[in-house]
Enzyme design. Structure first.
Site, PDB file in Angstrom:
ATOM      1  N   ASP A 221       0.864  -1.168   0.000  1.00  0.00           N
ATOM      2  CA  ASP A 221       0.000   0.000   0.000  1.00  0.00           C
ATOM      3  C   ASP A 221       0.912   1.232   0.000  1.00  0.00           C
ATOM      4  OD1 ASP A 221      -2.274   1.570  -0.005  1.00  0.00           O
ATOM      5  OD2 ASP A 221      -3.254   0.426   1.579  1.00  0.00           O
TER       6      ASP A 221
ATOM      7  N   GLU B 249     -17.389   9.738   5.089  1.00  0.00           N
ATOM      8  CA  GLU B 249     -16.829   8.394   5.251  1.00  0.00           C
ATOM      9  C   GLU B 249     -15.898   8.115   4.079  1.00  0.00           C
ATOM     10  OE1 GLU B 249     -19.811   5.342   5.140  1.00  0.00           O
ATOM     11  OE2 GLU B 249     -20.872   6.229   3.451  1.00  0.00           O
TER      12      GLU B 249
END
Length: 718
Positions: free
Chosen positions: A248, A460
């Site tokens: 990542d 979110e």
């Protein structure tokens, strides 16, 4: 088997060619290929290539592309075929854009064919901000949709990949976002294998996904992007993965800055590379050459990493000139075409979930409601259509615009944004609840009121996403933000029928709305054509067919601690409380009857068990329904009934069809702490129906699943 052998032979052929290329490189050149912004090697005719591209629900961050419904919304379709069709369309647009970009020598970020999608993490806690990137809370559903999405992205050509998919984030990753750079997600072996790994395993072994991305966090003490057990023992050895592993972004620097498991950059690079990470999204592998020269990493391991990477580029047909790659011919005119817009609308229509429909208020008859009030911060909010990791649509249709377009001149539409999405006022100089008189006035003049509430990707999402207002993208609770509930209460108090259209990428505790609203439609983040889809469903142009891929809880308080990765009391599989709206639940405008349910065997065998049934559309609308099969291992501490089979069917009114689903032997087993799946002597219950076999679903639908018992004669491991 012949196809598998052929693919293996072709894979090996690509690897041999990659090895020969690597042999010609210097150490410096090789190390430069392990960063996501891989440099050109002009003397070998190798172009620069940026591995970082996104395609979660459309080609992202590189200009105009079709913006399909967000992943969690598409998961609500419970439709494997649809997911592959969408992914195939995404890779068509990806190739089209790549071909155009290459023509003009554009090799920037987000311009390649290696798509870091899908996200097959399990949405274990509704507060997690990135949950809307996933296919929901269930390992089986996530596996089935993940496999088909990967197959759609990668295509079925015998020689070339259409694009390369990537299963992320491996593994045990689902928040909290603000802790991810130093958090240790501790899990039992049982939960690891039973919940967190199945979707990854399916993507690797069934779909042959080309890449796997490690997670930011640690799992049981080791950082995931340098995790020996996950990247070597499980991924390579247990599952036989032959693709490449990518970190990542900037996760490797977390080894020493956040996780404190290494002393600095060199140790971190060595840990990641030695434990199986081939590609660094970020810049820390700039230290790789020094790590090799100091003996921390063997050059042979670097060679292996680049062979893994170059094999992918050869499969894509982008490392050397090709004359037989069919995907080179895909025109840019495929992007944002009428065909793509039609598929986008179809996907949105198939994904919307009808949660409540008191006295069959829906679908609406335009002639009965000459004035329609549309109220709420998401009524005309484009951001609430798309979620995160999105592209740029050439056209966005909000719910307000969809309703106005649908009714035309036949109805008057009155609109108010009602309130801010999360603040207590819209105008900074105004008083709190500064639109409330407008809301009351519109309700007074309207015959029916549509309230569009919920969230958007500014509330979110991923830590650091622009506009995150709360806990780095996570939700602090399951309530409607700001004063949305107050505005909704005012609409309900008007005495007019209120339809709640909920736009969000996660579950909200809409307990009061469930009691008071006449109808509730969960639209998720329905994509750029989403407003058109919602309108068509509200007015009966299309019967809703979506099912919830997540549980809607009644309260925030019943959730375990966010940082607790045990599955106890989490998701429909382990929760003890009654849900507000259960996983697998969704209403239709039509009615369906399930008959002649049979099982091929009363005993569990290596051949599995076939479930068959007849389903008839007995209602007044042409509509689709999902037949669902759940299995419950009847032993102490076993999970609740778990989804193990599904079949989506479309039936015209009065039409019947026969469905058949295969339950594998392993569907009757459970993982134990030895990391193996065990069949236990005794009974398993099999439930066949159109919802989950829980009390709440029965109460909401009035339907009870057909139940059978099957037996295992002995205890053994698979």
């Amino acid at each position: 088997m012949k196809e598998l052998t052929k693919n293996t032979a072709l894979h090996n052929e690509y690897r041999e060619k990659a090895k020969k290329l690597v042999e010609e490189m210097t150490l410096e050149e090789k190390c430069g290929q392990t960063l996501n912004w891989a440099k050109a090697i002009d003397r070998l005719g190798i172009k620069a290539y940026n591995w970082w591209n996104e395609a979660l629900h459309g080609v992202a961050r590189a200009g105009v592309a079709t913006v399909f419904p967000q992943a969690i919304t598409m998961a609500g379709s419970f439709d494997e075929d649809l997911l592959e069709e969408v992914a195939d369309a995404i890779s068509t647009e990806g190739r089209a854009k790549y071909n155009m970009q290459q023509k003009f020598s554009d090799t920037d970020i987000y311009k390649g064919l290696t798509f870091w999608s899908p996200n097959v993490n399990i949405f274990r806690d509704p507060r997690w901000g990135r949950g809307h990137e996933t296919f929901g809370e269930d390992p089986y559903l996530t596996s089935r949709l993940g496999v088909r999405f990967v197959e759609g992205i990668q295509g079925h050509d015998e020689k070339y990949l259409k694009a390369a998919a990537c299963a992320k984030h491996f593994a045990v990753h689902s928040g909290p976002e603000d802790l991810r750079h130093f958090f240790d997600a501790k899990t039992s072996t049982t939960d690891l294998y039973e919940t967190y790994l199945p979707a990854f395993k399916a993507c690797v072994q069934e779909a042959k996904v080309e890449a796997v991305m490690g997670a930011y966090n640690r799992t049981n003490g080791e950082p995931c992007c340098g995790h020996k057990q996950l990247l070597q023992d499980v991924l390579r050895e247990e599952w036989g993965f032959t693709g490449h592993v990518v970190s990542d972004c900037w996760a490797i620097k977390d080894f020493y800055e956040g996780h404190k498991v290494t002393d600095g950059p060199l140790d971190s690079v060595a840990m990641a590379m030695n434990h199986g990470c081939d590609l660094n999204c970020g810049n820390l592998f700039s230290y790789l050459q020094e790590a090799v020269e100091k003996g921390l990493v063997a050059e042979e391991r670097v060679d292996e990493a680049i062979v893994n990477l170059y094999t992918t580029r050869m499969k894509l047909g982008v490392l050397e000139e090709t004359t037989d790659n069919p995907f080179d011919e895909i025109s840019y005119l495929e992007v944002d075409s009428d065909k793509m817009k039609a598929l986008n609308l179809k996907t949105a229509l198939k994904s919307v979930v009808l949660l409540k429909n008191e006295n069959q208020l829906l679908p609406l008859d335009k002639s009965k409601y000459p004035t329609i009030g549309v109220i709420g911060p998401n009524a005309n909010n484009r951001k609430a259509l798309v979620g995160n990791y999105e592209g740029t649509a050439s056209e966005y249709v909000t719910v307000l615009e969809g309703i106005k377009e649908y009714v035309g001149d036949s109805c008057r539409v009155l609109y108010s944004d009602g309130c801010h999405l999360y603040k207590d006022r819209i105008e900074n100089l105004g008083v709190a609840n500064d639109r409330i008189s407008e809301v009351k006035g519109i309700c007074e003049y309207s015959d029916i009121v549509v309230c569009c509430m919920g969230l958007d990707a500014g509330l979110e999402g991923e830590e650091g996403d622009q506009g995150n207002q709360y806990a780095s993208g996570d939700k602090p609770n399951l309530n409607l933000p700001g004063i949305q509930q107050e505005v909704l209460d005012v609409a309900i108090a008007s005495g007019k029928p209120v339809i709640l259209v909920l736009l969000s990428g996660s579950a909200l505790a809409i307990t009061k709305a469930e009691e008071d609203c006449a109808a509730i439609v969960y639209a998720g983040y329905p994509g750029a054509q989403g407003g058109k889809a919602v309108a068509q469903i509200l007015f009966g142009e299309y019967s809703p067919e979506g099912k919830l891929p997540i549980t809607f809880y009644k309260t925030t308080e019943e959730l375990p601690e966010f940082t607790d990765y045990s599955m106890k009391d989490r998701t429909y599989r382990y929760m003890k409380n009654e849900a507000l709206f259960p996983f697998g639940y969704g209403l239709s405008y039509s009615e369906f009857k399930l008959e002649n349910v049979t099982l091929s065997s009363e005993e569990i065998t290596a051949d599995g068990i076939t479930v068959e049934a007849d389903i008839t559309n007995t209602g007044d609308y042409d509509a689709a329904q999902t037949v669902q099969v759940y299995v419950k291992v009847e032993q102490e501490d076993a999970p609740n009934p778990q989804l193990k089979g599904l079949k989506k069917v479309f039936l015209k009114k009065g039409e019947s069809t026969h469905v058949s689903m295969k339950l594998a032997e392993e569907d009757f087993g459970l993982y134990q702490e030895d990391g193996k799946k065990h069949i236990t002597a005794g009974v398993c219950s099999v439930y066949v129906g159109m919802n989950q076999p829980d009390v709440r679903s029965e109460k909401l639908t009035g339907q009870r699943n057909v139940k059978y018992e099957v037996k295992a004669k002995e205890t053994y491991s698979l």
